[in-house]
Every structure is written in C-alpha cells, then in structure tokens.
Scaffold this motif. Structure first.
Motif, mmCIF file in Angstrom:
data_model
loop_
_atom_site.group_PDB
_atom_site.id
_atom_site.type_symbol
_atom_site.label_atom_id
_atom_site.label_comp_id
_atom_site.label_asym_id
_atom_site.label_seq_id
_atom_site.Cartn_x
_atom_site.Cartn_y
_atom_site.Cartn_z
ATOM 1 N N SER A 197 -8.930 3.657 -3.095
ATOM 2 C CA SER A 197 -8.226 4.237 -1.953
ATOM 3 C C SER A 197 -6.735 4.073 -2.175
ATOM 4 O O SER A 197 -6.296 3.301 -3.039
ATOM 5 C CB SER A 197 -8.630 3.539 -0.649
ATOM 6 N N ARG A 198 -5.952 4.782 -1.402
ATOM 7 C CA ARG A 198 -4.501 4.650 -1.539
ATOM 8 C C ARG A 198 -4.036 3.279 -1.076
ATOM 9 O O ARG A 198 -3.023 2.756 -1.563
ATOM 10 C CB ARG A 198 -3.800 5.758 -0.745
ATOM 11 N N TYR A 199 -4.768 2.682 -0.121
ATOM 12 C CA TYR A 199 -4.415 1.328 0.315
ATOM 13 C C TYR A 199 -4.575 0.344 -0.839
ATOM 14 O O TYR A 199 -3.658 -0.406 -1.176
ATOM 15 C CB TYR A 199 -5.299 0.899 1.490
ATOM 16 N N SER A 200 -5.768 0.340 -1.453
ATOM 17 C CA SER A 200 -6.020 -0.615 -2.531
ATOM 18 C C SER A 200 -5.145 -0.337 -3.743
ATOM 19 O O SER A 200 -4.641 -1.271 -4.385
ATOM 20 C CB SER A 200 -7.503 -0.583 -2.916
ATOM 21 N N THR A 201 -4.932 0.939 -4.062
ATOM 22 C CA THR A 201 -4.127 1.278 -5.234
ATOM 23 C C THR A 201 -2.689 0.797 -5.089
ATOM 24 O O THR A 201 -2.118 0.197 -6.016
ATOM 25 C CB THR A 201 -4.134 2.804 -5.472
ATOM 26 N N SER A 202 -2.088 1.008 -3.921
ATOM 27 C CA SER A 202 -0.701 0.578 -3.727
ATOM 28 C C SER A 202 -0.596 -0.946 -3.742
ATOM 29 O O SER A 202 0.378 -1.517 -4.257
ATOM 30 C CB SER A 202 -0.129 1.155 -2.432
ATOM 31 N N PHE A 203 -1.619 -1.614 -3.203
ATOM 32 C CA PHE A 203 -1.624 -3.081 -3.234
ATOM 33 C C PHE A 203 -1.735 -3.586 -4.673
ATOM 34 O O PHE A 203 -0.963 -4.448 -5.110
ATOM 35 C CB PHE A 203 -2.782 -3.621 -2.401
ATOM 36 N N ASP B 139 -10.244 8.757 -10.769
ATOM 37 C CA ASP B 139 -9.355 7.612 -10.973
ATOM 38 C C ASP B 139 -10.089 6.424 -11.607
ATOM 39 O O ASP B 139 -9.617 5.285 -11.533
ATOM 40 C CB ASP B 139 -8.717 7.186 -9.647
ATOM 41 N N SER B 140 -11.241 6.678 -12.240
ATOM 42 C CA SER B 140 -12.070 5.595 -12.782
ATOM 43 C C SER B 140 -11.298 4.715 -13.771
ATOM 44 O O SER B 140 -11.318 3.475 -13.665
ATOM 45 C CB SER B 140 -13.315 6.159 -13.467
ATOM 46 N N ASP B 141 -10.620 5.329 -14.726
ATOM 47 C CA ASP B 141 -9.884 4.557 -15.732
ATOM 48 C C ASP B 141 -8.749 3.772 -15.089
ATOM 49 O O ASP B 141 -8.491 2.612 -15.458
ATOM 50 C CB ASP B 141 -9.328 5.480 -16.813
ATOM 51 N N MET B 142 -8.064 4.384 -14.140
ATOM 52 C CA MET B 142 -6.957 3.721 -13.457
ATOM 53 C C MET B 142 -7.444 2.494 -12.697
ATOM 54 O O MET B 142 -6.853 1.408 -12.769
ATOM 55 C CB MET B 142 -6.250 4.683 -12.499
ATOM 56 N N MET B 143 -8.559 2.638 -11.949
ATOM 57 C CA MET B 143 -9.070 1.530 -11.164
ATOM 58 C C MET B 143 -9.610 0.412 -12.053
ATOM 59 O O MET B 143 -9.452 -0.771 -11.732
ATOM 60 C CB MET B 143 -10.155 2.016 -10.202
ATOM 61 N N GLU B 144 -10.226 0.755 -13.168
ATOM 62 C CA GLU B 144 -10.708 -0.270 -14.099
ATOM 63 C C GLU B 144 -9.531 -1.072 -14.663
ATOM 64 O O GLU B 144 -9.609 -2.298 -14.809
ATOM 65 C CB GLU B 144 -11.495 0.382 -15.233
ATOM 66 N N PHE B 145 -8.436 -0.377 -14.959
ATOM 67 C CA PHE B 145 -7.235 -1.036 -15.472
ATOM 68 C C PHE B 145 -6.655 -1.985 -14.417
ATOM 69 O O PHE B 145 -6.348 -3.151 -14.712
ATOM 70 C CB PHE B 145 -6.201 0.018 -15.864
ATOM 71 N N LEU B 146 -6.523 -1.496 -13.179
ATOM 72 C CA LEU B 146 -5.956 -2.313 -12.104
ATOM 73 C C LEU B 146 -6.855 -3.503 -11.771
ATOM 74 O O LEU B 146 -6.367 -4.599 -11.489
ATOM 75 C CB LEU B 146 -5.725 -1.453 -10.859
ATOM 76 N N GLU B 147 -8.170 -3.285 -11.818
ATOM 77 C CA GLU B 147 -9.096 -4.391 -11.557
ATOM 78 C C GLU B 147 -8.959 -5.470 -12.634
ATOM 79 O O GLU B 147 -8.938 -6.669 -12.330
ATOM 80 C CB GLU B 147 -10.535 -3.885 -11.505
ATOM 81 N N SER B 148 -8.841 -5.038 -13.886
ATOM 82 C CA SER B 148 -8.690 -5.989 -14.979
ATOM 83 C C SER B 148 -7.423 -6.817 -14.824
ATOM 84 O O SER B 148 -7.431 -8.046 -15.004
ATOM 85 C CB SER B 148 -8.657 -5.233 -16.318
ATOM 86 N N LYS B 149 -6.321 -6.159 -14.476
ATOM 87 C CA LYS B 149 -5.055 -6.864 -14.281
ATOM 88 C C LYS B 149 -5.138 -7.833 -13.104
ATOM 89 O O LYS B 149 -4.629 -8.958 -13.161
ATOM 90 C CB LYS B 149 -3.926 -5.862 -14.049
ATOM 91 N N ALA B 150 -5.789 -7.398 -12.021
ATOM 92 C CA ALA B 150 -5.905 -8.236 -10.828
ATOM 93 C C ALA B 150 -6.770 -9.458 -11.098
ATOM 94 O O ALA B 150 -6.419 -10.587 -10.724
ATOM 95 C CB ALA B 150 -6.487 -7.419 -9.672
ATOM 96 N N MET B 151 -7.903 -9.264 -11.767
ATOM 97 C CA MET B 151 -8.801 -10.376 -12.047
ATOM 98 C C MET B 151 -8.143 -11.400 -12.965
ATOM 99 O O MET B 151 -8.382 -12.603 -12.851
ATOM 100 C CB MET B 151 -10.090 -9.862 -12.670
ATOM 101 N N ALA B 152 -7.294 -10.934 -13.879
ATOM 102 C CA ALA B 152 -6.595 -11.852 -14.774
ATOM 103 C C ALA B 152 -5.653 -12.769 -13.999
ATOM 104 O O ALA B 152 -5.495 -13.950 -14.339
ATOM 105 C CB ALA B 152 -5.815 -11.059 -15.828
#
Length: 210
Positions: A101-107, A181-194
């Motif tokens: 979502s735009r909320y989660s993506t901006s966060f 946005d699958s690739d984008m969200m996978e990238f952001l999830e990886s960065k966040a989990m790190a």
C-alpha cells in the motif's frame, strides 16, 4: 491520554488503556490511525457499517509517537500485513498496515533513515489527487527530534536516487495491464528485516483487531 481539540493540530496516542499482558492494536485508514472498540463510546467513537455489513466502532487519531521496537509481516483473513510495534513508556501498540500500500511503501522507504534508539512521530495522511479529484493520494510522514525540534525524515529510496530499489512494472493480468510492485516490496521487506535482525520480536498482543 492527551488529545487536541483542534482538528488541524496533530495529537499523540498516549496513555491508552492496555489489555492485561498485551498491546493495543491500531490500524491506518483514511489518513488516520484507528483504534477499534467492541462497543460504541459516546463522544469517543464513530460507528459505521463495513462492506460486509458489520458495524464497527472506531476512535481516530492523527499521529502516534513512540519508540519503534519491532516489525514483522503477518497473514490473516485480510491478507498479508505489516505489524509495527511501538512503545511509549509502559504502553505498547501494534500498528497494522496492508503489506502492499502507499502507507507501507512510504514508511518503508524512510525507515532506514530513522534512528531506532529515539522516539519517532508517525503521521498518516490522505488528500485528493490534484490531477484527478476522484482519486486519493495517501502516505505516511515521520519526524524525529534532532535536538532543535522535530525534523521530517527523508526517504532513503527516491525516484531520482533509487539506491537499488526496483521500480514497479506493468504486467498483463487476464488481459488487463496493471502495475506490479512485487520486486519493490521484496526489496523493501529485505531492507526492513535487516534493520530489525538484532532487535527483539514485536510485542505480542491478546487483543485482535475487530
């Protein structure tokens, strides 16, 4: 709980009553932070009927301020979600957001620039699209105190400086072109989990969203 009576001034969620042994669940909708209640509370909640015909009682806030102590994904009947854990003194909160979502993506784009050792103020927003009045533009803005006052947290990944962030791509689904946005969200999830790899797991809660 300190609330502002002025609609245009952001107020904080503080001192909410906790359930024994758990955290208070909050969600984000229509540019607000929302707490659901089992029963209506006069002067506090607004009641509405969902698309499924269920009556819900909601208390809305402009922002939340506290220490971010955990982040994880969770799947339920509503799909995949983010569970963001906050603490404010002895109070604990779990803010849920739709995974994509735009909320989660901006966060998530701003998360790497947040100092997790300090309080952060999180404020969702929603406004009418300047180019199309039938659409809404949504997001989350965050601030932290730099010693001279609150400053806005800039995103770590932007269109001009993606820093490795994959962009959304158009794909055809059942004959209709749509944005993926699958690739984008996978990238952001990886960065966040790190960022939270060495932090405790998010707070568990005995209170499920209604």
């Amino acid at each position: 709980m300190h609330l502002s009576e002025q609609k245009n001034i952001a107020f904080l969620i503080m001192g909410l009553q906790k359930n024994s042994g758990g955290a208070t669940y909050l969600s984000i909708a229509d540019g607000k932070i929302v707490r659901s209640h089992k029963e209506a509370k006069q002067g506090v909640t607004v009641s509405c009927v969902t698309k499924s015909g269920k009556t819900v009682h909601e208390e809305k806030f402009d922002s939340i301020t506290g220490r971010i102590v955990g982040l994880k994904t969770h799947e339920n009947d509503f799909g995949k979600q983010w569970h963001l854990s906050f603490t404010d003194g002895e109070e604990s909160y779990i803010v849920t957001m739709t995974y994509s979502s735009r909320y989660s993506t901006s966060f998530l784009k701003a998360l790497p620039n947040i100092d997790l050792s300090k309080d952060v103020k999180l404020m969702p927003w929603s406004m009418t699209d300047k180019n199309d009045a039938s659409k809404k533009v949504t997001g989350i803005t965050m601030w932290q105190n730099d010693g001279n006052g609150f400053v806005k947290i800039a995103p770590a990944f932007t269109k001009d400086e993606p820093n490795g962030l994959p962009q959304m791509v158009q794909v055809k689904v059942k004959g209709v072109m749509t944005w993926d946005d699958s690739d984008m969200m996978e990238f952001l999830e990886s960065k966040a989990m790190a960022l939270f790899a060495t932090n405790p797991e998010p707070i568990d809660s005995d209170e499920a969203p209604f």
